[in-house]
Motif scaffolding. Structure first.
Motif, PDB file in Angstrom:
ATOM      1  N   SER A 197     -16.849   4.184   5.943  1.00  0.00           N
ATOM      2  CA  SER A 197     -17.275   5.341   6.738  1.00  0.00           C
ATOM      3  C   SER A 197     -18.749   5.673   6.465  1.00  0.00           C
ATOM      4  CB  SER A 197     -16.366   6.550   6.511  1.00  0.00           C
ATOM      5  OG  SER A 197     -16.428   6.909   5.168  1.00  0.00           O
ATOM      6  N   GLN A 198     -19.309   5.120   5.403  1.00  0.00           N
ATOM      7  CA  GLN A 198     -20.757   5.257   5.154  1.00  0.00           C
ATOM      8  C   GLN A 198     -21.498   3.993   5.612  1.00  0.00           C
ATOM      9  OE1 GLN A 198     -22.222   8.131   4.035  1.00  0.00           O
ATOM     10  NE2 GLN A 198     -20.131   8.887   4.341  1.00  0.00           N
ATOM     11  N   ARG A 199     -20.872   3.260   6.505  1.00  0.00           N
ATOM     12  CA  ARG A 199     -21.458   2.061   7.122  1.00  0.00           C
ATOM     13  C   ARG A 199     -21.766   0.945   6.132  1.00  0.00           C
ATOM     14  NH1 ARG A 199     -22.541   3.431  12.275  1.00  0.00           N
ATOM     15  NH2 ARG A 199     -22.708   5.650  12.713  1.00  0.00           N
ATOM     16  N   ARG A 200     -21.051   0.935   5.021  1.00  0.00           N
ATOM     17  CA  ARG A 200     -21.221  -0.201   4.105  1.00  0.00           C
ATOM     18  C   ARG A 200     -20.362  -1.358   4.602  1.00  0.00           C
ATOM     19  NH1 ARG A 200     -24.030   1.328  -0.669  1.00  0.00           N
ATOM     20  NH2 ARG A 200     -25.036   3.266  -0.043  1.00  0.00           N
ATOM     21  N   ARG A 201     -20.916  -2.543   4.577  1.00  0.00           N
ATOM     22  CA  ARG A 201     -20.172  -3.721   5.037  1.00  0.00           C
ATOM     23  C   ARG A 201     -19.093  -4.038   3.990  1.00  0.00           C
ATOM     24  NH1 ARG A 201     -21.611  -9.544   6.111  1.00  0.00           N
ATOM     25  NH2 ARG A 201     -20.196  -9.903   7.846  1.00  0.00           N
ATOM     26  N   THR A 202     -17.852  -3.800   4.378  1.00  0.00           N
ATOM     27  CA  THR A 202     -16.767  -3.797   3.391  1.00  0.00           C
ATOM     28  C   THR A 202     -15.673  -4.781   3.789  1.00  0.00           C
ATOM     29  OG1 THR A 202     -17.213  -1.442   3.079  1.00  0.00           O
ATOM     30  CG2 THR A 202     -15.112  -2.244   2.233  1.00  0.00           C
ATOM     31  N   ALA A 203     -15.152  -5.501   2.805  1.00  0.00           N
ATOM     32  CA  ALA A 203     -13.997  -6.379   3.054  1.00  0.00           C
ATOM     33  C   ALA A 203     -12.918  -6.090   2.026  1.00  0.00           C
ATOM     34  CB  ALA A 203     -14.412  -7.843   2.962  1.00  0.00           C
ATOM     35  N   VAL A 204     -11.670  -6.105   2.486  1.00  0.00           N
ATOM     36  CA  VAL A 204     -10.526  -5.965   1.576  1.00  0.00           C
ATOM     37  C   VAL A 204      -9.719  -7.256   1.653  1.00  0.00           C
ATOM     38  CG1 VAL A 204      -8.381  -4.710   1.108  1.00  0.00           C
ATOM     39  CG2 VAL A 204     -10.391  -3.465   1.919  1.00  0.00           C
ATOM     40  N   VAL A 205      -9.478  -7.856   0.503  1.00  0.00           N
ATOM     41  CA  VAL A 205      -8.597  -9.026   0.454  1.00  0.00           C
ATOM     42  C   VAL A 205      -7.296  -8.557  -0.169  1.00  0.00           C
ATOM     43  CG1 VAL A 205      -8.309 -11.399  -0.343  1.00  0.00           C
ATOM     44  CG2 VAL A 205     -10.613 -10.445  -0.084  1.00  0.00           C
ATOM     45  N   THR A 206      -6.198  -8.774   0.514  1.00  0.00           N
ATOM     46  CA  THR A 206      -4.949  -8.271  -0.054  1.00  0.00           C
ATOM     47  C   THR A 206      -3.802  -9.254   0.109  1.00  0.00           C
ATOM     48  OG1 THR A 206      -3.510  -6.358  -0.286  1.00  0.00           O
ATOM     49  CG2 THR A 206      -4.300  -6.839   1.957  1.00  0.00           C
ATOM     50  N   ALA A 207      -3.130  -9.487  -1.007  1.00  0.00           N
ATOM     51  CA  ALA A 207      -2.169 -10.589  -1.064  1.00  0.00           C
ATOM     52  C   ALA A 207      -0.871 -10.283  -0.332  1.00  0.00           C
ATOM     53  CB  ALA A 207      -1.874 -10.921  -2.517  1.00  0.00           C
ATOM     54  N   GLY A 208      -0.406  -9.050  -0.403  1.00  0.00           N
ATOM     55  CA  GLY A 208       0.895  -8.803   0.231  1.00  0.00           C
ATOM     56  C   GLY A 208       1.387  -7.417  -0.060  1.00  0.00           C
ATOM     57  N   GLN A 209       2.677  -7.337  -0.355  1.00  0.00           N
ATOM     58  CA  GLN A 209       3.309  -6.042  -0.585  1.00  0.00           C
ATOM     59  C   GLN A 209       2.579  -5.217  -1.642  1.00  0.00           C
ATOM     60  OE1 GLN A 209       7.326  -6.680  -1.855  1.00  0.00           O
ATOM     61  NE2 GLN A 209       8.119  -6.333   0.179  1.00  0.00           N
ATOM     62  N   SER A 210       2.380  -3.934  -1.355  1.00  0.00           N
ATOM     63  CA  SER A 210       1.836  -3.034  -2.374  1.00  0.00           C
ATOM     64  C   SER A 210       2.929  -2.039  -2.758  1.00  0.00           C
ATOM     65  CB  SER A 210       0.620  -2.291  -1.816  1.00  0.00           C
ATOM     66  OG  SER A 210       1.045  -1.291  -0.916  1.00  0.00           O
ATOM     67  N   SER A 211       2.613  -1.178  -3.714  1.00  0.00           N
ATOM     68  CA  SER A 211       3.592  -0.151  -4.109  1.00  0.00           C
ATOM     69  C   SER A 211       3.948   0.755  -2.940  1.00  0.00           C
ATOM     70  CB  SER A 211       3.048   0.732  -5.226  1.00  0.00           C
ATOM     71  OG  SER A 211       2.455   0.000  -6.217  1.00  0.00           O
ATOM     72  N   LEU A 212       3.023   0.892  -1.976  1.00  0.00           N
ATOM     73  CA  LEU A 212       3.317   1.753  -0.828  1.00  0.00           C
ATOM     74  C   LEU A 212       4.575   1.289  -0.091  1.00  0.00           C
ATOM     75  CD1 LEU A 212      -0.194   2.445   0.757  1.00  0.00           C
ATOM     76  CD2 LEU A 212       1.371   4.148  -0.184  1.00  0.00           C
ATOM     77  N   HIS A 213       4.868   0.006  -0.163  1.00  0.00           N
ATOM     78  CA  HIS A 213       6.059  -0.502   0.535  1.00  0.00           C
ATOM     79  C   HIS A 213       7.352   0.047  -0.061  1.00  0.00           C
ATOM     80  CE1 HIS A 213       4.192  -4.053   2.841  1.00  0.00           C
ATOM     81  NE2 HIS A 213       3.234  -3.230   2.467  1.00  0.00           N
ATOM     82  N   PHE A 214       7.236   0.676  -1.225  1.00  0.00           N
ATOM     83  CA  PHE A 214       8.429   1.242  -1.872  1.00  0.00           C
ATOM     84  C   PHE A 214       8.223   2.725  -2.175  1.00  0.00           C
ATOM     85  CE2 PHE A 214       8.469  -3.242  -2.372  1.00  0.00           C
ATOM     86  CZ  PHE A 214       9.787  -3.589  -2.143  1.00  0.00           C
ATOM     87  N   CYS A 215       7.224   3.311  -1.536  1.00  0.00           N
ATOM     88  CA  CYS A 215       6.831   4.696  -1.842  1.00  0.00           C
ATOM     89  C   CYS A 215       7.884   5.678  -1.332  1.00  0.00           C
ATOM     90  CB  CYS A 215       5.483   4.949  -1.172  1.00  0.00           C
ATOM     91  SG  CYS A 215       4.972   6.646  -1.145  1.00  0.00           S
ATOM     92  N   SER A 216       8.029   6.772  -2.053  1.00  0.00           N
ATOM     93  CA  SER A 216       9.042   7.772  -1.719  1.00  0.00           C
ATOM     94  C   SER A 216       8.691   8.597  -0.484  1.00  0.00           C
ATOM     95  CB  SER A 216       9.174   8.724  -2.903  1.00  0.00           C
ATOM     96  OG  SER A 216       7.904   9.307  -3.151  1.00  0.00           O
ATOM     97  N   GLY A 217       7.440   8.494  -0.032  1.00  0.00           N
ATOM     98  CA  GLY A 217       6.995   9.404   1.033  1.00  0.00           C
ATOM     99  C   GLY A 217       6.320  10.627   0.439  1.00  0.00           C
ATOM    100  N   SER A 218       6.276  10.673  -0.898  1.00  0.00           N
ATOM    101  CA  SER A 218       5.565  11.749  -1.603  1.00  0.00           C
ATOM    102  C   SER A 218       4.535  11.127  -2.525  1.00  0.00           C
ATOM    103  CB  SER A 218       6.523  12.565  -2.470  1.00  0.00           C
ATOM    104  OG  SER A 218       7.375  13.344  -1.686  1.00  0.00           O
TER     105      SER A 218
END
Ligand SMILES: Cc1cc2nc3c(=O)[nH]c(=O)nc-3n(C[C@H](O)[C@H](O)[C@H](O)COP(=O)(O)OP(=O)(O)OC[C@H]3O[C@@H](n4cnc5c(N)ncnc54)[C@H](O)[C@@H]3O)c2cc1C
Length: 415
Positions: free
Chosen positions: A23-44
């Motif tokens: 959002s500050q216009r920095r050229r950004t890349a995210v490399v991500t392998a797969g499932q994160s903890s969010l995939h099992f998050c409680s919603g809280s």
């Protein structure tokens, strides 16, 4: 390929740090392998739920002063340092379309899938969140499951509510599209259900729910609606003729996967690159600087950057590995804070805090990774891979992930 910042890991911390930078216009890349903890998050999201010994915390910022100096919150300056970092979180979630309720100054209560009320900081608007357990908002609720769905346990929830004076009716409903899916008992999982919840199916489901809820003032329903956005969940809520709140389920979390998708989409809108399903396999250093990383899919086509953020999570996401000879950070060979003797990794009493939960990558005061005892000048570390926090015993997972992600991104913006 050259970026301003490459982020390793696209869970809660990697994605939110990336959003701040992009959002500050920095050229950004995210490399991500797969499932994160969010995939099992409680919603809280938890900021600080207990004192580490099981006693519930009412005011997370006040309780931060009791944490040891090695805790990420203490290293960020305690409440005075953490509070301003978290100010960015609410607007960021809103921009991503994630609607949450809650406050960092006072915890509320969420209802776990096994019927335990737990202190929480932010909870998705559609989920159960209570401000005061001594004054329950309902006299009678209907807990309605989907027939054949096995990761939701109405009986546990009923016991928790009945203990607090709420009368409970337990029901189960289905509609043709869901019943047809149930070829075997293992096939009706949250992900299958969420995919089937088109508008017509949601409307049919709402009719079935309305037919069984009797005089209940509210309906509790498993959180299985809305993979891409909250519209299926909202449609069900408005089609059921009384307040409906979702309760998190065991296994895969539909609201958690949705939040990861929403944050990823927001990041892509901001122009960042997200390399999903790829894994950083190696780093290339000159002295104390990381110049580039190699990924499994890109091979020799390295990702170069001025800055890197390591947000690859803890053991669950393979950011850390534990083998018979020790605990390590497997990609860059960073220094790790962990007990040397295997016997000291865990407590035999499973219900006590487990020492391995606090293991993590060692960092300097600016959260730069240490390698051979020296800071890697341009590599910050954020989230669950950091040492010093026990997200389970303390209920601090999302708070640590978000505060350290904001700190890493801010530090890069200042450099
Ligand atoms: C099962 C589970 C459930 C949880 N539920 C909650 C909850 O409900 N509320 C709460 O507050 N906290 C919860 N937590 C705590 C959680 O750790 C934090 O809330 C937070 O989500 C951690 O985010 P993170 O980005 O640091 O790490 P992670 O979510 O672990 O994400 C790390 C990411 O990095 C990727 N990765 C790893 N290695 C590489 C590599 N070499 N190259 C590229 N990518 C890589 C992984 O695939 C993963 O996507 C939970 C933790 C677990 C394990």
């Amino acid at each position: 390929m050259k970026f301003d910042t490459v982020i390793i890991g696209g869970g809660l911390s990697g994605l939110t740090a990336a959003i701040v930078l992009a959002s500050q216009r920095r050229r950004t890349a995210v490399v991500t392998a797969g499932q994160s903890s969010l995939h099992f998050c409680s919603g809280s999201f938890e900021l600080l739920g207990t004192d580490g010994a099981g006693k519930a915390v009412d005011a997370p910022f006040e309780a931060m002063s009791s944490l040891p100096p090695s805790h990420p919150y203490s290293r960020l300056g305690g409440a005075a340092g953490v509070a301003p970092l978290l100010e960015r979180v609410g607007p960021m979630f809103e921009e991503a379309g994630i609607a949450v309720t809650g406050s960092a100054t006072k915890n509320h209560w969420r209802l776990s899938p096994v019927g335990v009320f737990k202190p929480a900081w932010l909870t998705l608007d559609e989920m159960v969140s209570l401000s005061d357990l001594s004054a329950m908002p309902w006299r009678k609720v209907a807990i309605v499951n989907i027939k054949g769905y096995l990761d939701f346990f109405p009986r546990f929830l009923a016991v928790a509510l009945e203990k607090r004076g709420v009368r409970v009716a337990m029901e189960a409903v289905t509609v043709k599209a869901l019943a047809d899916q149930r070829v075997s008992s293992t096939e009706l999982r949250a992900a299958n259900i969420a995919r089937l919840l088109t508008d017509d199916v949601v409307d049919a489901l709402a009719r079935e729910v309305n037919a069984v809820v009797g005089d209940a003032e509210a309906v509790l329903f498993p959180a299985v609606a809305g993979f891409e956005n909250a519209s299926a969940a909202e449609r069900l809520r408005s089609a059921v003729g009384r307040p409906l709140q979702f309760v998190s389920t065991l296994g895969l979390s539909v609201p958690g996967i949705r939040m990861e998708k929403q944050l990823t989409r927001r990041l892509q809108q901001l122009g960042a690159s997200v390399l999903h399903g790829d894994r950083v396999s190696r780093g290339f250093f000159t002295g104390d600087r990381l110049d580039a990383v190699e990924t499994v899919n890109l091979g020799a086509d390295r990702l170069e950057a001025d800055n890197f953020i390591l947000a690859s999570g803890s053991f669950f996401s393979h950011g850390l590995t534990a083998l018979s000879d020790g605990v390590s950070e497997p990609v860059f060979g960073l220094d790790v804070e962990a007990a040397g003797r295997r016997a000291d990794w865990f407590d035999k009493d499973l219900f006590r805090p487990q020492p391995f939960m606090k293991f993590g990558v060692a960092t300097d005061a600016g959260f730069r990774a240490l390698r051979g005892g020296r800071p890697v000048e341009n590599m910050r570390v954020a989230g669950a891979i950091l040492s010093g926090a026990d997200s389970v015993a303390e209920g601090s997972g999302a708070g640590v992930a978000l505060a350290t992600a904001m700190a890493a991104a801010n530090a890069i913006l200042k450099d």
